[in-house]
Design a protein around this motif. Sequence first.
Motif, PDB file in Angstrom:
ATOM      1  N   ARG A  76      76.081  46.767  -2.703  1.00  0.00           N
ATOM      2  CA  ARG A  76      76.362  46.698  -4.137  1.00  0.00           C
ATOM      3  C   ARG A  76      75.653  45.522  -4.797  1.00  0.00           C
ATOM      4  N   THR A  77      75.579  44.405  -4.063  1.00  0.00           N
ATOM      5  CA  THR A  77      74.975  43.197  -4.653  1.00  0.00           C
ATOM      6  C   THR A  77      74.029  42.516  -3.668  1.00  0.00           C
ATOM      7  N   ALA A  78      72.993  41.858  -4.205  1.00  0.00           N
ATOM      8  CA  ALA A  78      72.083  41.059  -3.381  1.00  0.00           C
ATOM      9  C   ALA A  78      72.828  39.825  -2.892  1.00  0.00           C
ATOM     10  N   LYS A  79      72.482  39.354  -1.696  1.00  0.00           N
ATOM     11  CA  LYS A  79      73.162  38.199  -1.104  1.00  0.00           C
ATOM     12  C   LYS A  79      72.199  37.018  -0.991  1.00  0.00           C
ATOM     13  N   ALA A  80      72.643  35.830  -1.445  1.00  0.00           N
ATOM     14  CA  ALA A  80      71.816  34.623  -1.331  1.00  0.00           C
ATOM     15  C   ALA A  80      71.508  34.333   0.139  1.00  0.00           C
ATOM     16  N   TYR A  81      72.500  34.547   1.012  1.00  0.00           N
ATOM     17  CA  TYR A  81      72.316  34.226   2.435  1.00  0.00           C
ATOM     18  C   TYR A  81      71.325  35.154   3.136  1.00  0.00           C
ATOM     19  N   ALA A  82      70.897  36.223   2.445  1.00  0.00           N
ATOM     20  CA  ALA A  82      69.917  37.137   3.043  1.00  0.00           C
ATOM     21  C   ALA A  82      68.586  36.439   3.287  1.00  0.00           C
ATOM     22  N   ALA A  83      68.348  35.337   2.571  1.00  0.00           N
ATOM     23  CA  ALA A  83      67.096  34.582   2.720  1.00  0.00           C
ATOM     24  C   ALA A  83      66.897  34.129   4.167  1.00  0.00           C
ATOM     25  N   GLU A  84      68.018  33.827   4.811  1.00  0.00           N
ATOM     26  CA  GLU A  84      68.005  33.362   6.204  1.00  0.00           C
ATOM     27  C   GLU A  84      67.327  34.358   7.150  1.00  0.00           C
ATOM     28  N   VAL A  85      67.402  35.650   6.811  1.00  0.00           N
ATOM     29  CA  VAL A  85      66.780  36.673   7.658  1.00  0.00           C
ATOM     30  C   VAL A  85      65.630  37.358   6.899  1.00  0.00           C
ATOM     31  N   ASN A  86      65.126  36.689   5.880  1.00  0.00           N
ATOM     32  CA  ASN A  86      64.072  37.257   5.027  1.00  0.00           C
ATOM     33  C   ASN A  86      64.449  38.641   4.517  1.00  0.00           C
TER      34      ASN A  86
END
Length: 329
Positions: free
Chosen positions: A187-197
């Motif tokens: 449903r929403t983008a996650k800031a922590y997704a950056a950690e796994v690109n």
Amino acid sequence: HMQTVGKLMKVFVTRRIPQEGMKILSAGGVCEVSLWDSDEPVPRADLLKGVQGAHGLLCLLSDRIDAEVLGAAGPNLKVISTLSAGFDHLALDEIKKRGIRVGYTPDVLTDATAELTVALLLATARRLPEGLEEVKNGGWSSWKPLWLCGYGLSGSTVGVIGLGRIGVAIARRLMPFGVNRLLYSGRTAKAYAAEVNGEFVPLDTLLSESDFIVVSCSLTPETQELCDKAFFSKMKNTAVFVNSSRGAVVNQEDLYEALNNGQIAAAGLDVTTPEPLPINHPLLTLKNCVVLPHIGSATHSTRGIMGALSAQNLVAGLQGTDMPNELTF
Ligand code: NDP
Ligand code: DGY
């Protein structure tokens, strides 16, 4: 002593749970425990009887807690503690109406479940159960260039549906295998997704571009049968599908068709509908379908910690104090 006993609050526990949990329930003279003393689910009639007058209920994901159970429990019931991270078995609208608090066990099982999901993905993609069977049945005649080939993670695109606690833990473990792109939807983008690109993409993009699709979302009305004929038809013929969330996220008839007609390469399921999956179920006739008996969180230590946490949640709910893990809904 008699006076203390008179004040003890009544708790119904729907299954044998790890000792770590029972110890906490027995300590401190807070509650009087009535246990469904079995490793098998409590029959519905015994659940309805067992909860009568209970102040607290410690349940599992196999117990459907709905208006009927809440009605049978009556007005004493102030806390429900489930020994699980998932809570789709709880009728939250009915529970809220009655002002009952809910405890659950997220986080503590994230690592174990992510590990199992990676194991299932590799077992499915590299055809481990088929290989084991061939070793035992004499099908292994020689090293053969074209035999038992599967799909590797190196250079691949992985799509995670529901990049929550478990989803990101799976992604973190998969990246070191040389994954090229990590897509996710939700449903929403996650800031922590950056950690796994992680790249937040529409579901259709994830489906058409991924070599591996991992489902780790919660079961909600929106995700129920999300993985259906249309879903599988958008996947690559060479793609591997893995589900460790809840069985009902998948339309199993459509999955069977997709696996049987080569629409997708293989599927690994830790969860099914129903559970257990009947042993004559069509999915179990397919070589390219690996089914596990819902063992995502099944390590000795994780189950002990889940037991303790579920008991702590229950006791805190009975005492009206902060729970280590209260569900807000
Ligand atoms: P989280 O709540 O952290 O993650 C759930 C994720 O589901 C969220 O990131 C959410 O993303 C996503 N989600 C919700 N709706 C949708 C949607 N419509 N489409 C795509 N994604 C969606 O929970 P956990 O990671 O701790 O656990 C996830 C589930 O795994 C549990 O609910 C349980 O069912 C299952 N589970 C299975 C285990 C096993 O043994 N196999 C063990 C433990 C849990 P967003 O915020 O963007 O909506
Ligand atoms: C959960 O906790 O929701 C799992 O399905 C079992 O650990």
